[in-house]
Design a protein around this motif. Sequence first.
Motif, PDB file in Angstrom:
ATOM      1  N   PRO A  19      56.189  50.219  40.063  1.00  0.00           N
ATOM      2  CA  PRO A  19      56.092  50.806  38.728  1.00  0.00           C
ATOM      3  C   PRO A  19      56.714  52.203  38.660  1.00  0.00           C
ATOM      4  CG  PRO A  19      53.990  50.999  39.889  1.00  0.00           C
ATOM      5  CD  PRO A  19      54.876  50.178  40.757  1.00  0.00           C
ATOM      6  N   CYS A  20      56.995  52.649  37.425  1.00  0.00           N
ATOM      7  CA  CYS A  20      57.513  54.004  37.232  1.00  0.00           C
ATOM      8  C   CYS A  20      57.212  54.475  35.804  1.00  0.00           C
ATOM      9  CB  CYS A  20      59.006  54.053  37.502  1.00  0.00           C
ATOM     10  SG  CYS A  20      59.984  53.212  36.269  1.00  0.00           S
ATOM     11  N   ILE A  78      62.874  49.032  42.965  1.00  0.00           N
ATOM     12  CA  ILE A  78      62.322  49.408  44.277  1.00  0.00           C
ATOM     13  C   ILE A  78      60.807  49.282  44.164  1.00  0.00           C
ATOM     14  CG2 ILE A  78      62.278  51.198  46.044  1.00  0.00           C
ATOM     15  CD1 ILE A  78      64.519  52.584  44.376  1.00  0.00           C
ATOM     16  N   PRO A  79      60.240  48.217  44.719  1.00  0.00           N
ATOM     17  CA  PRO A  79      58.799  48.015  44.534  1.00  0.00           C
ATOM     18  C   PRO A  79      57.989  49.100  45.245  1.00  0.00           C
ATOM     19  CG  PRO A  79      59.870  46.069  45.481  1.00  0.00           C
ATOM     20  CD  PRO A  79      60.853  47.188  45.553  1.00  0.00           C
ATOM     21  N   PRO A  83      58.084  54.068  48.189  1.00  0.00           N
ATOM     22  CA  PRO A  83      59.231  53.168  48.013  1.00  0.00           C
ATOM     23  C   PRO A  83      60.078  53.041  49.276  1.00  0.00           C
ATOM     24  CG  PRO A  83      59.659  55.310  47.009  1.00  0.00           C
ATOM     25  CD  PRO A  83      58.246  55.353  47.493  1.00  0.00           C
ATOM     26  N   ASN A  84      60.510  51.805  49.561  1.00  0.00           N
ATOM     27  CA  ASN A  84      61.455  51.589  50.674  1.00  0.00           C
ATOM     28  C   ASN A  84      62.870  51.801  50.181  1.00  0.00           C
ATOM     29  OD1 ASN A  84      59.719  50.888  52.740  1.00  0.00           O
ATOM     30  ND2 ASN A  84      59.563  48.769  52.031  1.00  0.00           N
ATOM     31  N   LEU A  85      63.777  52.164  51.077  1.00  0.00           N
ATOM     32  CA  LEU A  85      65.186  52.330  50.699  1.00  0.00           C
ATOM     33  C   LEU A  85      65.749  50.989  50.239  1.00  0.00           C
ATOM     34  CD1 LEU A  85      66.460  54.402  53.766  1.00  0.00           C
ATOM     35  CD2 LEU A  85      65.975  55.248  51.467  1.00  0.00           C
ATOM     36  N   SER A 133      50.567  47.210  34.214  1.00  0.00           N
ATOM     37  CA  SER A 133      51.747  46.370  33.963  1.00  0.00           C
ATOM     38  C   SER A 133      52.731  47.051  33.018  1.00  0.00           C
ATOM     39  CB  SER A 133      51.324  45.010  33.397  1.00  0.00           C
ATOM     40  OG  SER A 133      50.580  45.217  32.221  1.00  0.00           O
ATOM     41  N   GLY A 134      52.274  48.019  32.232  1.00  0.00           N
ATOM     42  CA  GLY A 134      53.176  48.739  31.341  1.00  0.00           C
ATOM     43  C   GLY A 134      54.148  49.638  32.084  1.00  0.00           C
ATOM     44  N   PHE A 135      53.882  49.890  33.369  1.00  0.00           N
ATOM     45  CA  PHE A 135      54.769  50.745  34.173  1.00  0.00           C
ATOM     46  C   PHE A 135      55.789  49.912  34.946  1.00  0.00           C
ATOM     47  CE2 PHE A 135      50.800  53.186  33.797  1.00  0.00           C
ATOM     48  CZ  PHE A 135      51.274  54.418  33.383  1.00  0.00           C
ATOM     49  N   GLY A 136      55.717  48.584  34.778  1.00  0.00           N
ATOM     50  CA  GLY A 136      56.632  47.712  35.514  1.00  0.00           C
ATOM     51  C   GLY A 136      55.880  46.521  36.062  1.00  0.00           C
TER      52      GLY A 136
END
Length: 396
Positions: free
Chosen positions: A125-126, A147-148, A157-159, A363-366
């Motif tokens: 999310p973001c 990026i999950p 976050p992973n690269l 869920s509104g953030f992604g």
Amino acid sequence: MTKLIPLSLELAQLEKNYLFSLVSAKKAQYKNENTLDLGVGDVSKPLNKVVAQAIIDATTEMSEKVFGYGPECGYPFLKQAIIQSSPAYSQFSEDEIFVNDGIISDMARFPLQFAPDITLAIQDPCFPPYFENLKFLGRFKTNTVLIPCLEENNFIPNLPEERVDLIYLCSPHNPTGSALTREQLSKWVNYAKSNGSIILFDSAYQAFVTDDDVPSSIYEIEGAELVAIEFCSFSKSAGFTGLRCGYFVCPKGIEIDANGKRHKFLPYVEHSKSISTNGVAYPIQKGAEAALTKKAQDEIRQDIESYMRSAKQLKLGLQAAGFTVFGGINCPYIWFKVPTEQTSVQFFETLLKEYDIVSVPGSGFGQFGEGYVRLSGFIDEQKAKLALQRLRAVCK
Ligand code: PLP
């Protein structure tokens, strides 16, 4: 037949689904005198008096002599105050600082300065305006890399596995409250250096960082001045959500490709700003300068510490009640797992209708925010206590 075709053909749908509109609409529907608002992360303390006085004085000054338009990218007095506000900024000169009306306007639409076929990476999310703007502008494409930020990774976050041109990165992170350590952020800077990418670093919550190991500016990382543009704001750090003032740093070392050659990006950004804004009001910039003085900083710090005490109180209380809780350490947000079989929107509605608590559904953030709910710590400790009493009842 109209030729006014929007860039995004799902326009009507997008508008209807915008997270913060949904939260406000539901809040308006169910609000009563008992409602506790831990939803949209707005500040809840009045404007600092030193800041208010500076704004009044500046407005009086404007009634005594003609000012006219100010410099598009900010007054030198504020740029100097910003440079001196952090050791990480001491390497920059005034022309690398761009004063604006807050993070949203410049950061969300930043990709418009590049060709439409560039590749983007964005945390999920973001902060919703990133992807809502990209969708609105037709820039959220099938090759946009999500990026999950997942629980199994403490929401760090992973690269990306592939090469991307532009990366949206936020730390401390809204909504999960996670924060990248020096080592983790260095990996992102190295990735950007090796891949010729630019990081758009959202530092909205830099004033809330408490861990020594968590940088409050990406420029604490060596080499970031070659690949990162940092966006900061007085909104959360000095209670400016309604006044509107922020800035971004575009270091002169950043380069882009154009016509097969490398070019400095800074003159391009300068030009882009000069033709699209007439700057931020002089009194507001004076207020922002005042917010960076020692007297105001000492007082503002107390507000920040109070918000963080509320966040900590919520976190510990929820944990003791059996919730699975994250955030609340370097960031004023609490991110917790929905403790029922409901979706995050259903649980958000239950909290509102049955417990008189406004939250924000994850869920509104992604898509990877599903299953979680965010609470804002921008409340006083009394309200946090009350909210906890009600939330404890959810688990009974
Ligand atoms: N970036 C993040 C991550 C935020 O959470 C917010 C506000 O909630 C903003 C930016 C907005 O900042 P501003 O008020 O400066 O536009």
